[in-house]
Enzyme design. Sequence first.
Site, PDB file in Angstrom:
ATOM      1  N   ASP A   1       5.851  -6.437   1.818  1.00 15.93           N
ATOM      2  CA  ASP A   1       6.709  -6.428   0.471  1.00 15.93           C
ATOM      3  C   ASP A   1       6.977  -5.185   0.072  1.00 15.93           C
ATOM      4  O   ASP A   1       7.908  -4.847  -0.491  1.00 15.93           O
ATOM      5  CB  ASP A   1       5.841  -7.110  -0.597  1.00 15.93           C
TER       6      ASP A   1
ATOM      7  N   HIS B   1       0.991 -11.981 -14.860  1.00 20.74           N
ATOM      8  CA  HIS B   1       2.205 -11.262 -14.321  1.00 20.74           C
ATOM      9  C   HIS B   1       3.405 -11.273 -15.435  1.00 20.74           C
ATOM     10  O   HIS B   1       3.715 -12.486 -15.618  1.00 20.74           O
ATOM     11  CB  HIS B   1       2.691 -11.500 -12.923  1.00 20.74           C
TER      12      HIS B   1
ATOM     13  N   SER C   1       8.208 -11.683  -3.574  1.00 22.74           N
ATOM     14  CA  SER C   1       7.731 -10.317  -3.770  1.00 22.74           C
ATOM     15  C   SER C   1       6.673 -10.359  -4.687  1.00 22.74           C
ATOM     16  O   SER C   1       5.555 -10.120  -4.238  1.00 22.74           O
ATOM     17  CB  SER C   1       8.947  -9.467  -4.240  1.00 22.74           C
TER      18      SER C   1
ATOM     19  N   LYS D   1       2.269 -10.834  -3.518  1.00 22.25           N
ATOM     20  CA  LYS D   1       1.172  -9.977  -4.051  1.00 22.25           C
ATOM     21  C   LYS D   1       0.162 -10.804  -4.809  1.00 22.25           C
ATOM     22  O   LYS D   1      -1.061 -10.546  -4.756  1.00 22.25           O
ATOM     23  CB  LYS D   1       1.761  -8.686  -4.849  1.00 22.25           C
TER      24      LYS D   1
ATOM     25  N   ARG E   1      15.350  -3.272  -0.959  1.00 23.59           N
ATOM     26  CA  ARG E   1      15.984  -4.196  -2.033  1.00 23.59           C
ATOM     27  C   ARG E   1      16.578  -2.999  -2.956  1.00 23.59           C
ATOM     28  O   ARG E   1      17.832  -3.340  -3.508  1.00 23.59           O
ATOM     29  CB  ARG E   1      15.185  -5.176  -2.515  1.00 23.59           C
TER      30      ARG E   1
END
Length: 429
Positions: free
Chosen positions: A167, A88, A189, A193, A174
């Site tokens: 989320d 990620h 967050s 996931k 947000r």
Amino acid sequence: MSALEPFSAVEIIAAKRDKAVLTNPQIDWVIDAYTRGAVADEQMSALLMAILLNGMNSQEISRWTNAMINSGEKMNWSMLDRPTVDKHSTGGVGDKITLPLAPLVAACGAAVPQLSGRGLGHTGGTLDKLEAIAGWQASLSNEKMLQVLQECGAVICAAGAGLAPADKKLYALRDVTATVEAIPLIASSIMSKKIAEGTSALVLDVKTGSGAFMSDPLKARELAQTMVGLGKDAGVKTLALVTAMDVPLGLTAGNALEVRESLEVLAGGGPADVVELTIIFAREMLELVGIKGKDPERALKDGSAMDVWRKMISAQGGNPDAPLPVAKEKLTISADASGTVLSMDAMSVGVAAWRLGAGRSRQGESVQSGAGIEIHKKPGEKIVAGEPLYTLHTDTPERFARAQEVLEGSVAIGSTDVKRLPLIVERIN
């Protein structure tokens, strides 16, 4: 407070406002109640701001992340015949690493269930890039994801609605309440996931520099350490690399332009920084799942990574041979001095690409697949006055002026030493 609800949102907001540590039951309840609509947006907005201002300790962040995971389904890849590993990135300008990386790691023997997102603001989204390929589908059922993973070894797709639904609601909130920057909220967050996605190992690319979300390297380190801790708490083998985003990655920013550059990398060429980072991440991912004796560099050169790419794109409805979209209009910006390119501000390039139509200013907007920027010279290279520096691409030429405006002063040309962040700033495990 309803007789059925064990807490009230107001008392939890007040606790965090007064710098108290939230209890596990309070966190579990507030995430669940917000997901089902028993806590209102304005109440959650107040709690998010209190978290931004007063922070959370590691126990609170861990529990908050778990509560978000538990708000939806968890995926399971135990039926696969190979270990799963994902990567990620916190996002940057020209960051197309996922595109060549997923097929490369699959070509070396791991399975890569890569759930990706869309771009917002100046950072590009992997799904927007891949949608430049004719026919390619971002949304897959869980059954289809498994099928593509089994057949190709890699899948890049959107997270389903059932994955960490808390989320999705919190992320949108947000964005409109100026609470995006809170490290506990960013970390939970991303990690909710990734943990719900069911991967056994995860490598994080935390960007730092002017074009990154965390421009300060100390903040980037804090975020990386927080996320690595959350992954390990959940039993996911996790490590993070803090990488440079002071200068755009590669020579393009924009959807189809970045796909074209990724294909050059998969064909054994491409810009040196993109190739280097792709190989570094592939090695880290393979090592994390214990695959030895496979050389990612060779898999780029011998075409096996490209074979997986073509198979994966086809399996998701895309035509790997279709010509990529090209913008209707282009404009070249030339250097106004001779010398060495000393610096190039990644944020300016990202914002310019966004203004040309490559990105969106709010969720749900469509993007121009062909829009973006080609970079002709990077820091450390020599340039002569009048030589091309950037080529801007868009379907709507009235966008050129605003893109040029933000590129004013984005490059320094001179004769002193080039000061740049190293490609890998820090490794955190």
